[in-house]
Design a protein around this motif. Sequence first.
Motif, mmCIF file in Angstrom:
data_model
loop_
_atom_site.group_PDB
_atom_site.id
_atom_site.type_symbol
_atom_site.label_atom_id
_atom_site.label_comp_id
_atom_site.label_asym_id
_atom_site.label_seq_id
_atom_site.Cartn_x
_atom_site.Cartn_y
_atom_site.Cartn_z
ATOM 1 N N LEU A 107 22.205 24.277 64.485
ATOM 2 C CA LEU A 107 21.655 24.878 63.656
ATOM 3 C C LEU A 107 20.887 26.068 64.325
ATOM 4 O O LEU A 107 20.274 26.954 63.203
ATOM 5 N N THR A 110 21.629 31.570 65.606
ATOM 6 C CA THR A 110 22.817 32.031 64.719
ATOM 7 C C THR A 110 23.589 32.181 64.089
ATOM 8 O O THR A 110 24.290 32.607 63.088
ATOM 9 N N TRP A 113 25.478 30.269 60.922
ATOM 10 C CA TRP A 113 25.012 30.477 60.281
ATOM 11 C C TRP A 113 26.691 31.783 60.079
ATOM 12 O O TRP A 113 26.431 32.241 60.288
ATOM 13 N N THR A 114 26.320 31.564 57.955
ATOM 14 C CA THR A 114 27.228 32.649 57.426
ATOM 15 C C THR A 114 26.185 32.993 56.571
ATOM 16 O O THR A 114 25.285 32.610 55.548
ATOM 17 N N GLN A 127 21.250 33.777 53.373
ATOM 18 C CA GLN A 127 22.727 33.104 54.262
ATOM 19 C C GLN A 127 22.964 31.279 54.329
ATOM 20 O O GLN A 127 21.576 30.664 54.142
ATOM 21 N N ARG A 128 23.858 30.806 54.487
ATOM 22 C CA ARG A 128 24.238 29.801 54.745
ATOM 23 C C ARG A 128 24.892 28.494 55.955
ATOM 24 O O ARG A 128 25.131 29.273 56.806
ATOM 25 N N PRO A 129 23.994 27.569 56.607
ATOM 26 C CA PRO A 129 24.062 27.218 57.626
ATOM 27 C C PRO A 129 25.940 26.660 57.844
ATOM 28 O O PRO A 129 26.482 26.223 56.208
ATOM 29 N N ASP A 130 26.712 26.186 58.157
ATOM 30 C CA ASP A 130 27.588 26.034 58.729
ATOM 31 C C ASP A 130 28.678 24.285 58.516
ATOM 32 O O ASP A 130 29.379 24.052 58.387
#
Length: 264
Positions: A107, A110, A113-114, A127-130
């Motif tokens: 995490l 970068t 992340w989306t 943004q949201r973590p994958d």
Amino acid sequence: MAGTDHNPWRRFLALPNESRTKTLVMAFLVSGICALMVSGATVLLRPIQTANRAAEEQARIAELVRGIPGMTDLLEQSGGTLSTVVIDLDDGRAAQDVTTETFATVLADTANWTALEPAADIAGLAQRPDYAQIFLLRTGEEISLVLLPLTGQGYGGRIDAILALEGDMNTIAGIAITGHSETPGLGGRIEDPSWQARFPGTLLRDEGGELRFGVARGTASTPYQVDGITGATRTGRGVSNMVQFWLGPDGYGPLLRAINRGEF
């Protein structure tokens, strides 16, 4: 006249201490021995370190559970086993190349992340973590409880929480607000156990599958609402948006569907 000593080691030791050659060679030997010792210690201690990390993780999970009203009693009654799983949020399945040990490092990149479209970003995250780390309670082969980390924007700033769902993936078992910046005495009351105790039993979706959860402006009037906090409408809206985002298609929606299909 004494004979020449043909032992190279003794001849080396006989060099004066001021000798640059002797100093460099000794430094190299000492560093090499230290490196071997460190490597050996790493190999020998790795099983202990792994066990310690596992114990620390279980202790952290237990602490999270204790923070959710009624969770300790629920776990004791179920007699199940709580485990940690890193999931890929895109497909709702267990991540193949990310473990609990590498989760934080992943995490920190970068690239994992989306960015969220403004229309979908109801939680105000940008943004949201994958990947996400969740906690599952199994009773036999069945999942009886799932703990989901949430984050979103309230009135004063970021809100962090752990949401617990019952095995049907549609009934809230409890919630713990683990961090916030809301106004003391108003929105800050989201951390009060008395308010968090209103969540258990609240439904998320109606019979048609539509996500309807929300924090009411006043007293809850449907099975999908919890009572609001007087004077903290924007905080309540932030909690509503946070839950709706994370349980929707860009959050844990794919995971919940996978669990309902029996794929976990």
